[in-house]
Scaffold this motif. Structure first.
Motif, PDB file in Angstrom:
ATOM      1  N   ALA A 245       0.860  -1.324   0.097  1.00 36.32           N
ATOM      2  CA  ALA A 245      -0.055   0.108   0.094  1.00 36.32           C
ATOM      3  C   ALA A 245       0.926   1.473   0.069  1.00 36.32           C
ATOM      4  N   THR A 246       2.230   1.171   0.440  1.00 34.97           N
ATOM      5  CA  THR A 246       2.744   2.397   0.735  1.00 34.97           C
ATOM      6  C   THR A 246       4.304   2.244   0.135  1.00 34.97           C
ATOM      7  N   MET A 247       4.977   3.329   0.027  1.00 33.49           N
ATOM      8  CA  MET A 247       6.466   3.219  -0.541  1.00 33.49           C
ATOM      9  C   MET A 247       7.302   2.526   0.511  1.00 33.49           C
ATOM     10  N   ALA A 248       6.807   2.426   1.632  1.00 30.77           N
ATOM     11  CA  ALA A 248       7.474   1.663   2.695  1.00 30.77           C
ATOM     12  C   ALA A 248       7.432   0.112   2.582  1.00 30.77           C
ATOM     13  N   ASP A 249       6.102  -0.319   1.940  1.00 30.38           N
ATOM     14  CA  ASP A 249       5.983  -1.680   1.686  1.00 30.38           C
ATOM     15  C   ASP A 249       6.932  -1.954   0.371  1.00 30.38           C
ATOM     16  N   ILE A 250       7.049  -1.095  -0.432  1.00 27.32           N
ATOM     17  CA  ILE A 250       7.806  -1.293  -1.802  1.00 27.32           C
ATOM     18  C   ILE A 250       9.261  -1.657  -1.300  1.00 27.32           C
ATOM     19  N   GLN A 251       9.630  -0.798  -0.411  1.00 27.98           N
ATOM     20  CA  GLN A 251      10.826  -0.817   0.095  1.00 27.98           C
ATOM     21  C   GLN A 251      11.277  -2.030   1.028  1.00 27.98           C
ATOM     22  N   LEU A 252      10.328  -2.454   1.606  1.00 26.06           N
ATOM     23  CA  LEU A 252      10.417  -3.709   2.224  1.00 26.06           C
ATOM     24  C   LEU A 252      10.463  -4.907   1.315  1.00 26.06           C
ATOM     25  N   MET A 253       9.461  -4.913   0.310  1.00 24.65           N
ATOM     26  CA  MET A 253       9.590  -6.046  -0.757  1.00 24.65           C
ATOM     27  C   MET A 253      11.029  -6.225  -1.444  1.00 24.65           C
ATOM     28  N   VAL A 254      11.211  -4.787  -2.074  1.00 26.36           N
ATOM     29  CA  VAL A 254      12.583  -4.743  -2.665  1.00 26.36           C
ATOM     30  C   VAL A 254      13.819  -5.172  -1.846  1.00 26.36           C
ATOM     31  N   ASP A 255      13.962  -4.759  -0.661  1.00 25.82           N
ATOM     32  CA  ASP A 255      15.043  -4.867   0.384  1.00 25.82           C
ATOM     33  C   ASP A 255      15.160  -6.458   0.669  1.00 25.82           C
ATOM     34  N   THR A 256      13.927  -7.146   0.996  1.00 26.96           N
ATOM     35  CA  THR A 256      13.839  -8.441   1.182  1.00 26.96           C
ATOM     36  C   THR A 256      14.246  -9.312   0.107  1.00 26.96           C
ATOM     37  N   PHE A 257      13.546  -8.985  -1.251  1.00 26.40           N
ATOM     38  CA  PHE A 257      13.804  -9.907  -2.130  1.00 26.40           C
ATOM     39  C   PHE A 257      15.316  -9.767  -2.671  1.00 26.40           C
ATOM     40  N   TYR A 258      16.135  -8.537  -2.681  1.00 28.86           N
ATOM     41  CA  TYR A 258      17.227  -8.608  -3.050  1.00 28.86           C
ATOM     42  C   TYR A 258      18.348  -9.044  -1.832  1.00 28.86           C
ATOM     43  N   ASP A 259      17.960  -9.239  -0.766  1.00 26.10           N
ATOM     44  CA  ASP A 259      18.588  -9.909   0.124  1.00 26.10           C
ATOM     45  C   ASP A 259      18.391 -11.413  -0.188  1.00 26.10           C
ATOM     46  N   LYS A 260      17.620 -12.021  -0.580  1.00 26.98           N
ATOM     47  CA  LYS A 260      17.412 -13.096  -1.135  1.00 26.98           C
ATOM     48  C   LYS A 260      18.416 -13.553  -2.376  1.00 26.98           C
ATOM     49  N   ILE A 261      18.175 -12.441  -3.222  1.00 27.56           N
ATOM     50  CA  ILE A 261      19.146 -12.534  -4.559  1.00 27.56           C
ATOM     51  C   ILE A 261      20.598 -12.752  -4.239  1.00 27.56           C
ATOM     52  N   ARG A 262      20.976 -11.690  -3.444  1.00 23.63           N
ATOM     53  CA  ARG A 262      22.379 -11.708  -3.045  1.00 23.63           C
ATOM     54  C   ARG A 262      22.787 -12.930  -2.252  1.00 23.63           C
ATOM     55  N   GLN A 263      21.935 -13.639  -1.508  1.00 24.87           N
ATOM     56  CA  GLN A 263      22.371 -14.925  -1.069  1.00 24.87           C
ATOM     57  C   GLN A 263      22.268 -16.126  -1.963  1.00 24.87           C
ATOM     58  N   ASP A 264      21.756 -16.017  -2.770  1.00 20.31           N
ATOM     59  CA  ASP A 264      21.372 -17.087  -3.681  1.00 20.31           C
ATOM     60  C   ASP A 264      22.475 -17.853  -4.603  1.00 20.31           C
ATOM     61  N   GLU A 265      22.726 -18.986  -4.611  1.00 20.66           N
ATOM     62  CA  GLU A 265      23.964 -19.586  -5.144  1.00 20.66           C
ATOM     63  C   GLU A 265      23.972 -19.528  -6.683  1.00 20.66           C
TER      64      GLU A 265
END
Length: 126
Positions: free
Chosen positions: A5-25
Motif C-alpha cells: 500500500a505504501t512506498m515503505a511496503d515497496i522498500q520492504l519488498m525490494v530489500d527482502t527480495f534482493y537480500d535473497k538474491i544476494r544470498q542465492d548461489e
C-alpha cells in the motif's frame, strides 16, 4: 497479512527480495559481478522507484530496464529462480490485489527479458 500500500511496503519488498538474491548461489554471483558492493544503494533506490510506479502509480521511475540486462550471462533457469525468490518474498510479506499484480508483472518482465535475450543470442526466432 496486508497488501502492498505504501512506498515503505515497496522498500520492504525490494530489500527482502534482493537480500535473497544476494544470498542465492545461482543469482548471487551474477548480481555481484555487475553491482559493486558500494553500488547497491543506488540500485535499490532505482528498484523502489520502478516498483512504486508499477504498483502504486508513483511515476518517479524514468528509465529503460532492458538494456542493462541484455548482456547478463543468464538463461531460463536464472529467470525461474528470480521469479521463485520474488514470489517467496511476496508470500512472506503480502497478500491482496497489488501483491497479485506484482506477481503478474514480475512474470511478464521475466518472460519478455528472457525472450529478448535469447532472440539477441540467436537462440530464439520470432
Amino acid at each position: 497479512m496486508r497488501d502492498i500500500a505504501t512506498m515503505a511496503d515497496i522498500q520492504l519488498m525490494v530489500d527482502t527480495f534482493y537480500d535473497k538474491i544476494r544470498q542465492d548461489e545461482l543469482l548471487g554471483p551474477v548480481f555481484a559481478e555487475r553491482i559493486a558492493p558500494d553500488a547497491w544503494t543506488p540500485h535499490l533506490e532505482t528498484m523502489y522507484k520502478f516498483w512504486g510506479a508499477q504498483l502504486l502509480g508513483i511515476m518517479e521511475y524514468h528509465g529503460r530496464p532492458f538494456p542493462k540486462h541484455r548482456t547478463l550471462p543468464v538463461d531460463g533457469q536464472h529467470f525461474d529462480q528470480w521469479l521463485l525468490l520474488f514470489n517467496q518474498t511476496l508470500d512472506e510479506l503480502f497478500e491482496g490485489p497489488r501483491a497479485s499484480t506484482a506477481r503478474v508483472k514480475a512474470r511478464s518482465i521475466a518472460q519478455v527479458f528472457l525472450g529478448k535475450i535469447l532472440f539477441e543470442r540467436g537462440i530464439y526466432k520470432a
